[in-house]
Every structure is written in structure tokens, then in C-alpha cells.
Design an enzyme around this catalytic site. Structure first.
Site, PDB file in Angstrom:
ATOM      1  N   ARG A   1       8.395 -90.904  18.412  1.00  0.00           N
ATOM      2  CA  ARG A   1       8.865 -91.593  19.618  1.00  0.00           C
ATOM      3  C   ARG A   1       7.990 -92.793  19.961  1.00  0.00           C
ATOM      4  O   ARG A   1       8.463 -93.755  20.570  1.00  0.00           O
ATOM      5  CB  ARG A   1       9.000 -90.603  20.775  1.00  0.00           C
ATOM      6  CG  ARG A   1      10.178 -89.635  20.560  1.00  0.00           C
ATOM      7  CD  ARG A   1      10.224 -88.517  21.570  1.00  0.00           C
ATOM      8  NE  ARG A   1       9.090 -87.616  21.498  1.00  0.00           N
ATOM      9  CZ  ARG A   1       8.996 -86.563  20.678  1.00  0.00           C
ATOM     10  NH1 ARG A   1       9.983 -86.277  19.851  1.00  0.00           N
ATOM     11  NH2 ARG A   1       7.936 -85.795  20.691  1.00  0.00           N
TER      12      ARG A   1
ATOM     13  N   GLU B   1      -3.278 -77.168  18.344  1.00  0.00           N
ATOM     14  CA  GLU B   1      -3.470 -75.828  18.888  1.00  0.00           C
ATOM     15  C   GLU B   1      -3.291 -74.750  17.819  1.00  0.00           C
ATOM     16  O   GLU B   1      -3.758 -73.642  17.969  1.00  0.00           O
ATOM     17  CB  GLU B   1      -2.534 -75.588  20.075  1.00  0.00           C
ATOM     18  CG  GLU B   1      -1.069 -75.767  19.740  1.00  0.00           C
ATOM     19  CD  GLU B   1      -0.193 -75.761  20.970  1.00  0.00           C
ATOM     20  OE1 GLU B   1       0.648 -74.864  21.068  1.00  0.00           O
ATOM     21  OE2 GLU B   1      -0.328 -76.666  21.813  1.00  0.00           O
TER      22      GLU B   1
END
Length: 175
Positions: free
Chosen positions: A58, A95
Site C-alpha cells: 500500500r 511478532e
């Protein structure tokens, strides 16, 4: 017009408990998309910005529009193995493990003024790595711009701690 109204929230994506902030609805709304780009560009209009670096994917859409408005070049920062020419890369933590991003070794020259663009700043891991990669090549990272900030996750503060000016257009609480 509140840009928040043009952003779709998808609960429990990509995993339970996450509220995913989807800008595809903003991109599909001509007025909201134009307003976002205009607001991202405003602080640097008329100034000298050599390149806009956009983070896959994006950040390519937003960054391309920002580069056009500022008459700057565009630098794609991509996941490892996606660029065809000689690259420089950096590893960074996610993560769930490690990932790598890269850019062409000749994408920026030492001393060029660069603005980093992406759709959202959350924990700041990807954006921090992109800043480090650009600096490794000698670029002056003037700012990092995002449509959305998730301030509870601290990413914008991490970039500010690196001496990077951060511009965001809207904030959402939570994750």
C-alpha cells in the site's frame, strides 16, 4: 470530510482480537484518496524532496501519488527476492519471527532527501527497518508519513526516537 469515515474496520483479522484498518475503501473513494495525498504532501510542497520511498504494497500506491505531487522520484522497498537488480537488504523482527526487506543498491544516492510512505504505523518494526536501510545507503530521511497511526502500539514514537519527523492523518485506539 473525516478520513476515518473512509477507512473500513474488519474485526478479528488477521487473527481474533485484531481490528484491521483497511484503506482500500479510502483508495476507492476519489475525494478521500485525493485529500489523503494532499495532506501527506502539504508540509513539503515547494521544498526539495529527492525521493519518496514506499513500503510494499500500500505504500507503493500512496507513495507513487505523493512522489507525483512533489515531482520526486519513487523508490520501492520490497520483501526479499522481489527486485530484479542488485539489492541491499535489512532483516527486521516481526511478532512471529524475522523478515527481510530490500531496495535496489542504486535507488538513492548519499545525501538525497527522502520521505518514507506507508498506509499505517503500528509497532514500527517495518518502518524502522526501512529508515535504517535508507540511512545505510546515505539518504537523509526527512520524514515518515502514514495515513493511519495506532499510537497504543508505539511505532511513531520509535521513529521519532530515531530523529525522524512523523506525519499521520488519523489515529485509532487499540491494535
Amino acid at each position: 470530510m473525516d478520513l476515518r469515515d473512509a477507512i473500513r474496520t474488519i474485526p478479528d483479522y488477521p487473527k481474533p482480537g485484531i481490528l484491521f484498518r483497511d484503506i482500500t475503501t479510502l483508495l476507492g473513494d476519489a475525494r478521500a484518496f485525493r485529500r489523503s495525498v494532499d495532506q501527506l504532501v502539504a508540509p513539503w510542497a515547494g521544498g526539495k524532496i529527492d525521493k519518496i520511498a514506499g513500503i510494499e504494497a500500500r505504500g507503493f500506491i500512496l507513495g507513487g501519488a505523493v512522489a507525483h505531487q512533489l515531482s520526486s522520484g519513487f523508490v520501492p522497498i520490497r520483501k526479499k527476492g522481489k527486485l530484479p537488480h542488485t539489492t541491499v537488504r535489512i532483516a527486521y523482527s516481526l511478532e512471529y519471527g524475522l523478515d527481510e526487506m530490500e531496495m535496489h543498491e542504486d535507488a538513492v544516492a548519499a545525501g538525497e532527501r527522502v520521505i518514507l510512505v506507508d498506509d499505517l504505523i503500528a509497532t514500527g518494526g517495518t518502518a524502522t527497518a526501512a529508515v535504517q536501510l535508507l540511512r545505510q545507503m546515505g539518504a537523509e530521511v526527512v520524514a515518515a508519513c502514514f495515513v493511519i497511526d495506532l499510537p497504543d502500539l508505539g511505532g511513531a514514537d520509535k521513529l521519532r526516537a530515531l530523529g525522524v519527523d512523523v506525519r499521520t492523518l488519523v489515529s485509532f485506539e487499540g491494535h
